[in-house]
Structure formats: C-alpha cells, structure tokens
Motif scaffolding. Structure first.
Motif, PDB file in Angstrom:
ATOM      1  N   ASP A 252     -18.180  59.184  45.339  1.00 41.55           N
ATOM      2  CA  ASP A 252     -18.432  58.228  43.990  1.00 41.55           C
ATOM      3  C   ASP A 252     -19.146  56.941  44.410  1.00 41.55           C
ATOM      4  O   ASP A 252     -19.962  56.379  43.978  1.00 41.55           O
ATOM      5  N   LEU A 253     -18.436  56.340  45.678  1.00 43.05           N
ATOM      6  CA  LEU A 253     -18.924  55.064  46.040  1.00 43.05           C
ATOM      7  C   LEU A 253     -20.358  55.272  46.680  1.00 43.05           C
ATOM      8  O   LEU A 253     -21.331  54.394  46.507  1.00 43.05           O
ATOM      9  N   PHE A 254     -20.590  56.164  47.251  1.00 45.46           N
ATOM     10  CA  PHE A 254     -22.100  56.404  47.809  1.00 45.46           C
ATOM     11  C   PHE A 254     -23.197  56.602  46.760  1.00 45.46           C
ATOM     12  O   PHE A 254     -24.308  55.953  46.631  1.00 45.46           O
ATOM     13  N   ARG A 255     -22.830  57.238  45.655  1.00 48.54           N
ATOM     14  CA  ARG A 255     -23.706  57.230  44.546  1.00 48.54           C
ATOM     15  C   ARG A 255     -23.915  56.123  43.812  1.00 48.54           C
ATOM     16  O   ARG A 255     -24.910  55.997  43.309  1.00 48.54           O
ATOM     17  N   GLU A 256     -22.827  55.317  43.757  1.00 53.76           N
ATOM     18  CA  GLU A 256     -23.142  54.069  43.002  1.00 53.76           C
ATOM     19  C   GLU A 256     -23.692  52.965  43.882  1.00 53.76           C
ATOM     20  O   GLU A 256     -24.559  52.210  43.186  1.00 53.76           O
ATOM     21  N   THR A 257     -23.646  53.181  45.076  1.00 54.28           N
ATOM     22  CA  THR A 257     -24.138  52.165  46.027  1.00 54.28           C
ATOM     23  C   THR A 257     -25.677  52.499  46.418  1.00 54.28           C
ATOM     24  O   THR A 257     -26.689  51.685  46.376  1.00 54.28           O
ATOM     25  N   MET A 258     -25.761  53.833  46.650  1.00 51.68           N
ATOM     26  CA  MET A 258     -27.066  54.310  47.487  1.00 51.68           C
ATOM     27  C   MET A 258     -28.035  54.996  46.533  1.00 51.68           C
ATOM     28  O   MET A 258     -29.090  55.239  46.564  1.00 51.68           O
ATOM     29  N   GLY A 259     -27.381  55.508  45.448  1.00 55.08           N
ATOM     30  CA  GLY A 259     -28.056  56.273  44.111  1.00 55.08           C
ATOM     31  C   GLY A 259     -28.186  57.849  44.783  1.00 55.08           C
ATOM     32  O   GLY A 259     -29.138  58.460  44.108  1.00 55.08           O
ATOM     33  N   VAL A 260     -27.634  58.191  45.776  1.00 51.84           N
ATOM     34  CA  VAL A 260     -27.669  59.548  46.210  1.00 51.84           C
ATOM     35  C   VAL A 260     -26.396  59.923  46.663  1.00 51.84           C
ATOM     36  O   VAL A 260     -25.478  59.293  47.091  1.00 51.84           O
ATOM     37  N   ALA A 261     -25.899  61.303  46.855  1.00 52.91           N
ATOM     38  CA  ALA A 261     -24.726  61.789  47.411  1.00 52.91           C
ATOM     39  C   ALA A 261     -24.651  61.441  49.135  1.00 52.91           C
ATOM     40  O   ALA A 261     -25.877  61.592  49.547  1.00 52.91           O
ATOM     41  N   PRO A 262     -23.771  61.414  49.807  1.00 48.66           N
ATOM     42  CA  PRO A 262     -23.501  61.394  51.163  1.00 48.66           C
ATOM     43  C   PRO A 262     -24.462  62.392  51.739  1.00 48.66           C
ATOM     44  O   PRO A 262     -25.090  62.087  52.896  1.00 48.66           O
ATOM     45  N   HIS A 263     -24.191  63.516  51.365  1.00 53.55           N
ATOM     46  CA  HIS A 263     -24.964  64.555  52.296  1.00 53.55           C
ATOM     47  C   HIS A 263     -26.390  64.454  52.420  1.00 53.55           C
ATOM     48  O   HIS A 263     -27.373  64.640  53.114  1.00 53.55           O
ATOM     49  N   ALA A 264     -27.092  63.984  51.081  1.00 54.09           N
ATOM     50  CA  ALA A 264     -28.632  63.708  50.998  1.00 54.09           C
ATOM     51  C   ALA A 264     -28.887  62.683  51.758  1.00 54.09           C
ATOM     52  O   ALA A 264     -29.982  62.603  52.528  1.00 54.09           O
TER      53      ALA A 264
END
Length: 323
Positions: A252-264
């Motif tokens: 969730d943090l990754f999507r909010e901060t980076m706009g993508v999932a961690p694996h992407a």
C-alpha cells in the motif's frame, strides 16, 4: 502525449525571452535522455522564439532557435516556456497565433510563466492549472475562470501547466512513463541524480530514485534494499520484514508513494540494469540473466521483450546496424 511506440513524438517549443536556461533543459533533457536510453529516436523537438531571434536567457547564455513562431496546422504538442516578464512578449499577434494553433494541437502546455500566456489567451478557460508558487494567488485572482490547483504540475486533458523547473522535470518523467512505461521513466530520472556516498563502479550499481520523490522513509529503505539485491531479489515478505512493516502495508505504501506495486519497481530496476549490460557489454545473455536475478534466459527474454518491445538480441543487432 500518449503515442504509438513505433513513431517519433515531435514537440514544438515556443521559448520567450528571459526564460531560465534550466527551464528549457527541464523539458529537453529528459527527452534527449529517453532517446539515449532507448537507443532510438522516441522524441524530437523544434525551438521557436516570438521573433526568430536567439533567446537570451537570464544566465546570459543564448539559445538558438529554428525561427519565428509561425504555426500553420501543426498537430504536435506545443510547450510555451517563460520565466520572467512574459507580458513583454504577449503581443496581440502572438496571442492570435496561439489561439489559431490551439485548434489543431493535440496538447498545449504552459511551462512556469507560460501558463500566464495561455490564460491570457483564454486557452486555460474551464481547465485546471497550476503555476509558480510565488504567483499562485495573483494568477487565481486574475483568471477566476481557471481552476487553480496547488500541484507541481497539472495535466487536464489537452492542457498542461507546471509550477517551475523541477516540477517540469517531474512532468516530463510522467509523460515518458505514460508513453513508454515505468522502466524507461525510472531510468531517465536516475540520469539526473548523483550520490557521493556510492562508490562502487559496476554497471549494476544504480543511484536512488531521483525525481520520482520518495516521501516515506520505509519505502526509501525498501528501494535501497532492492538496489542492493538486484542479483538475488528478495521476496515481498522479506523486504517488508527488513523495513519493519507487513507485506500488505508495504504494498500500500509503495502504491501511494511510487504509483506502482513493489514488484513492478523491482522488475524495472533489474531490467534496466540488464539492458545496460546488453547495450554496453558483450556478455552472454545467460550471464546477464543470472546477474539480474532471473532464473533462466527464457524468463529474462520474455520480460525484456514485454518491457522494451524487442528481444535482447534484437537490441544488439539494431544498435550494431546503427553504428
């Protein structure tokens, strides 16, 4: 500015006198970098001034232009760049030209004070927009028909506006991401970052993520772990444990901060590192796959083709023919 990957996206730049040199570079340099990283021309651009004379920037370094801005029926995006004293160039003739060309352009962008010129020409009426923070309140009061938003840049359909040089760099990264994917935008952003504490010289060592700003320290820690483990990728659970959160929360943090999932993001790091090896060395693809964290050459080739729309061998063959 979405585009078909097989064609070159052309951009016209109208640069007004007294524009900062860094503002022009913030538009052009990411496009140049994207071309370099891709090994092909994804973007081209032409610069114009109101009178066809070289632009004398505030730093005293002139910028040559192709000629005066005299549009016909061009459909390419038009970026209007300005820093200081935009009103001196806002003649009735120039505003007429902007109004006429807006009928045909797929995008009109006001870069920093260029947003004032677009608004003055009624080209931002009923659009959302932004401008430099120092001018925000004055702009909102002067043009109540424009919905002002306190953002670094705003993309509202066929209109784009930015609030300064670094926000413009952010904008260009976002346009590259939309057109060519996260991996290329990430790699372009990293060309502009220098970190003194990183001293390893191998090609797989990459700097922190640059202008895609990481505002959460836990996401930042996860990104650094990803960079350090390109050859042997960690599972999401292990990453999350190392930074002190649950796997779900890190996602969730990754999507909010980076706009993508961690694996992407992880995959983009690994493929970009592998692509540099494909381009800059003669290593066997099996070896590149191994040091980029892929289980086999076939899985590496599939991921590579999915991201770059060509195989590793096609990349090398194309660049060999080009050279």
């Amino acid at each position: 500015m979405d585009l078909i990957a097989s064609r070159v996206q052309h951009v016209d730049l109208l640069v007004l006198p007294e524009t900062n040199l860094i503002l022009v570079a913030s538009v052009v340099e990411p496009l140049r970098a994207a071309n370099r990283i891709a090994g092909r021309s994804l973007y081209s651009w032409t610069m114009f001034s109101p009178d066809g004379e070289a632009i004398e920037t505030k730093s005293g370094i002139p910028i040559p232009v192709a000629g005066p801005f005299r549009p016909q029926r061009e459909a390419a995006p038009l970026f209007v760049l300005s820093s200081y004293n935009w009103r001196r160039s806002a003649t009735s003739h120039l505003k007429m030209l902007l109004s006429q060309t807006a009928r045909h352009r797929e995008v009109m962008a006001g870069i920093e004070s260029g947003s004032w010129l677009l608004a003055e020409t009624s080209l931002l009426d009923n659009f959302s927009a932004t401008t430099h923070w120092e001018d925000f309140e004055d702009f909102a009061a002067t043009y109540p028909q424009v919905t002002m938003v306190r953002e670094r840049f705003v993309i509202d359909g066929k209109r784009i506006t930015t609030g300064g040089s670094l926000p413009t760099l952010d904008l260009m990264l976002e346009l590259i991401r939309r057109a060519h994917g996260y991996s290329l935008a990430l790699e372009v952003s990293r060309l502009f970052i220098y970190e003194q504490e990183r001293t390893r010289g191998d090609l797989l060592q990459v700097p922190a993520i640059g202008n895609m700003r990481i505002l959460d320290s836990r996401v930042g820690a996860a990104v650094r772990l990803m960079e350090e483990t390109v050859e042997a990728p960690l599972t999401l659970a292990k990453l999350a444990r190392r930074v002190g959160v649950s796997a779900r929360y890190l996602q969730d943090l990754f999507r909010e901060t980076m706009g993508v999932a961690p694996h992407a993001h992880y995959l983009a790091l690994r493929l970009n590192a592998a692509r540099r090896k494909v381009i800059e060395t003669r290593m066997e693809f099996a070896d590149i796959a191994a040091i980029s964290g892929f289980n086999s050459s076939s899985s590496f080739s599939r991921s590579y083709r999915a991201h770059y729309r060509e195989s590793p061998s096609e990349t090398r063959r194309r660049l060999k023919l080009k050279n």
